[in-house]
Enzyme design. Structure first.
Site, mmCIF file in Angstrom:
data_model
loop_
_atom_site.group_PDB
_atom_site.id
_atom_site.type_symbol
_atom_site.label_atom_id
_atom_site.label_comp_id
_atom_site.label_asym_id
_atom_site.label_seq_id
_atom_site.Cartn_x
_atom_site.Cartn_y
_atom_site.Cartn_z
ATOM 1 N N GLY A 127 2.756 11.553 112.890
ATOM 2 C CA GLY A 127 3.830 10.550 112.974
ATOM 3 C C GLY A 127 5.166 11.127 112.558
ATOM 4 O O GLY A 127 6.001 10.425 111.988
ATOM 5 N N SER A 207 -0.965 16.783 115.035
ATOM 6 C CA SER A 207 0.497 16.856 115.074
ATOM 7 C C SER A 207 1.054 17.075 113.654
ATOM 8 O O SER A 207 0.623 18.003 112.980
ATOM 9 C CB SER A 207 1.043 15.584 115.727
ATOM 10 O OG SER A 207 2.379 15.743 116.094
#
Ligand SMILES: *[C@@H]1O[C@H](CO)[C@@H](O)[C@H](O)[C@H]1NC(C)=O
Ligand SMILES: *[C@@H]1O[C@H](CO)[C@@H](O)[C@H](O)[C@H]1NC(C)=O
Ligand SMILES: *[C@@H]1O[C@H](CO)[C@@H](O)[C@H](O)[C@H]1NC(C)=O
Ligand SMILES: *[C@@H]1O[C@H](CO)[C@@H](O)[C@H](O)[C@H]1NC(C)=O
Length: 537
Positions: A127, A207
């Site tokens: 995020g 990520s």
């Protein structure tokens, strides 16, 4: 007797009581915890268990250990969300605030089997260091728990509360990493009561979540897990480090109307301010991990630029990591990134995330010409630019880091490239992307259930789900993804060695390839070797 040994004994004792009420009630060192049956499979969900508490006097700093539950904790509601602006992908103007500081909570998903010492997969969401949560609506564990492993998801602070680097001992930076460490400690100390093996923890992430997992490999703290999974993110990525900001507290307080030059006065003011106001006052800030200043009595999380780190926590660690074949293909569809193609200086902008190139126009041109031809054709430029951005942000940092890690004693390191194009490619669904291949985060649709992607019975997709989750679960259980050839996994996925870089391509078929993107990776090897003195942080 060490504290750890004492905890193990408590854990072992409580194992006798595990499984009460059909597995819904466990007695862990943290106290008694009652879960709920899963609606979509044969497993129990323990939702929203608090693992630590944010310090109300300093919500930007170290969390406080959570006290033992004095009565049964009803783990039946999903974790609250840490303070953040929730991104509305399709319309950034409608981003909205959500969250509470009472958010340091975790979820434990336990298959209903008799197994006593299961491997445990702790997943860290991505995020961009400013948002994300561990809700079932984004990370449903149904596909993974079928393989008789325990899955743990959890919240940690992000944005100003997770990544303020104020250069003071109370707020040294990288607080999100410290939250994560507390969550892993909780799992180590309590998971035995759920039928998990604290000696077989895998920390994985995607990520920025993978970047944070990699961050745990560089810290001086003792490593609490045995295996790591890095999906499209490492600490070598150009968006990992940012600068520290000793003025952050004073500046944010000023934005909220409290003028002061005194850091502690600003901290007291901001501790009282609503998290919504603090988050909204800082939406323009870029929150990232930083290299911490050293303070007596504070163990740093990031003590130096990861390019120079020896990876002290890597010896004896098994690592699985990789990237998708078209990581950045989404940029064309995403207004936040479209400028990358239009601006004449987009290449400079990209490279300068990691390197200082202000008097190096030739260098930027060399990179441009390596990827993009003279032809101005829009589609060709687009594809070439996607390659550049994907290599620079994901493919090269991943391969560079994994090759470094493969040199450590007793470490097996596995590389994958995900290129499957099906009906559950996550990012492609969000943006209606029609390019072929797989873009950033597309593989998550084959790991987790999520509200975004309705479940459809597609036999190709079903096979990809089975393959990916079996490979990951094998790694969690055995430290190798293909311990035996099977009809589902008819391959042997070899680890990296000193002179070979094999990789598993996850597509409609599974194929072992050698040195993915070989010449492009060699280009970056030469570039990095020549310019490491120009690193930005
Ligand atoms: C909470 O933060 C305040 C301010 O930094 C500090 O004085 C206090 O010791 C912290 N409390 C705990 C329990 O760590
Ligand atoms: C903070 O410092 C600046 C520069 O020294 C000064 O101009 C300003 O008045 C100070 N503000 C407060 C609130 O003390
Ligand atoms: C490697 O493994 C062997 C055998 O398990 C062990 O004796 C040795 O200490 C390990 N070395 C490192 C650096 O972890
Ligand atoms: C994607 O396509 C669907 C159906 O054509 C449409 O309803 C939706 O609004 C599109 N989404 C985006 C982000 O363009």
């Amino acid at each position: 007797m060490s504290v750890y040994a004492a905890i193990l004994m408590v854990g072992a004792g409580s194992l006798l009581a595990a499984g009460e009420e059909g597995g819904l009630l466990v007695h862990a060192p943290a106290g008694s915890i009652r879960g709920v049956p899963a609606p979509d499979g044969d497993y129990v969900m323990f939702l929203g268990i608090p693992y630590a508490r944010v310090n109300a006097s300093n919500p930007f700093g170290a969390a406080i250990p959570h006290e033992k539950f004095d009565k049964t904790f009803e783990a039946s509601t999903e974790s609250a969300v840490c303070p953040q602006m929730k991104k509305i992908f399709t319309n950034r103007n409608s981003d909205r605030y959500d969250g509470t500081l009472d958010c340091l909570r975790l979820n434990v998903f336990v298959p209903k089997t008799e197994t006593k010492h299961r491997g445990v997969y702790i997943f860290v969401f991505g995020g961009k260091f400013v948002e994300g949560d561990s809700k079932l609506s984004s990370y449903g564990p149904k596909y993974l728990v079928r393989h008789d492993i325990i899955v743990v998801t959890f919240n940690f602070r992000s944005g100003p509360y997770g990544f303020m680097c104020a250069d003071i001992p109370e707020i040294p930076g990288n607080q999100a990493g410290r939250d994560q460490y507390a969550a892993i400690e909780w799992v180590r100390d309590n998971i035995r009561a759920f039928g998990g093996d604290p000696g077989r923890l895998t920390l994985g992430g995607h990520s920025s979540g993978a970047q944070l997992v990699d961050m745990h490999l560089l810290t001086e703290r003792p490593r609490l897990f045995r295996r790591a999974i890095l999906q499209s993110g490492t600490t070598l990525g150009p968006d990992f480090l940012g600068p520290s900001d000793p003025m952050a507290l004073v500046d944010i307080a000023g934005t909220l109307g409290f003028e002061t030059n005194d850091t502690s006065a600003a901290l007291s003011f901001l501790a009282e301010a609503s998290p919504e106001a603090v988050v909204e006052a800082t939406v323009k800030y870029e929150w990232r991990p930083c290299v911490e200043k050293k303070f007596p009595g504070v163990v740093p999380f990031v003590a130096e630029n990861p390019e120079f780190s020896e990876g002290r926590n890597v010896d004896g660690l098994d690592i699985l990591g990789g990237f998708t074949d078209r990581e950045y293909a989404f940029t064309w569809y995403f207004s936040d990134y479209r400028h990358l193609y239009r601006e004449p200086d987009s290449f400079r902008y990209t490279l300068e995330q990691k390197f200082n190139l202000w008097d190096e126009s030739d260098l930027v041109d060399i990179v441009r010409r390596f990827y993009v031809d003279d032809d101005g054709d829009r589609d060709i430029v687009k594809d070439d630019t996607v390659d550049l951005l994907s290599d620079f942000a994901y493919a090269y940092p991943m391969q560079r880091q994994l090759m470094k890690y493969a040199k450590h004693p007793n470490s097996s390191v596995y590389l994958y490239v995900f290129s499957y194009d099906g009906c559950r490619n996550r990012m492609k669904i969000i943006f209606n992307i029609t390019d072929t291949g797989a873009t950033h985060s597309d593989e998550l649709g084959y790991m987790f259930t999520m509200d975004l992607i309705p479940e459809m019975d597609d036999s190709r997709d079903r096979r990809m789900i089975d393959r990916l989750t079996t490979l990951w679960a094998n790694f969690v259980k055995y430290g190798e993804p293909t311990p035996a050839r099977t009809a589902l996994l008819p391959v042997v996925w070899p680890p990296l060695t000193a002179d070979t870089v094999p990789a598993l391509r996850l597509d409609a078929d599974l194929t072992v390839i050698s040195r993915p993107l070989r010449s492009r990776m060699a280009f970056w090897d030469l570039f990095y070797d020549a310019h490491l003195d120009k690193l930005r942080y």
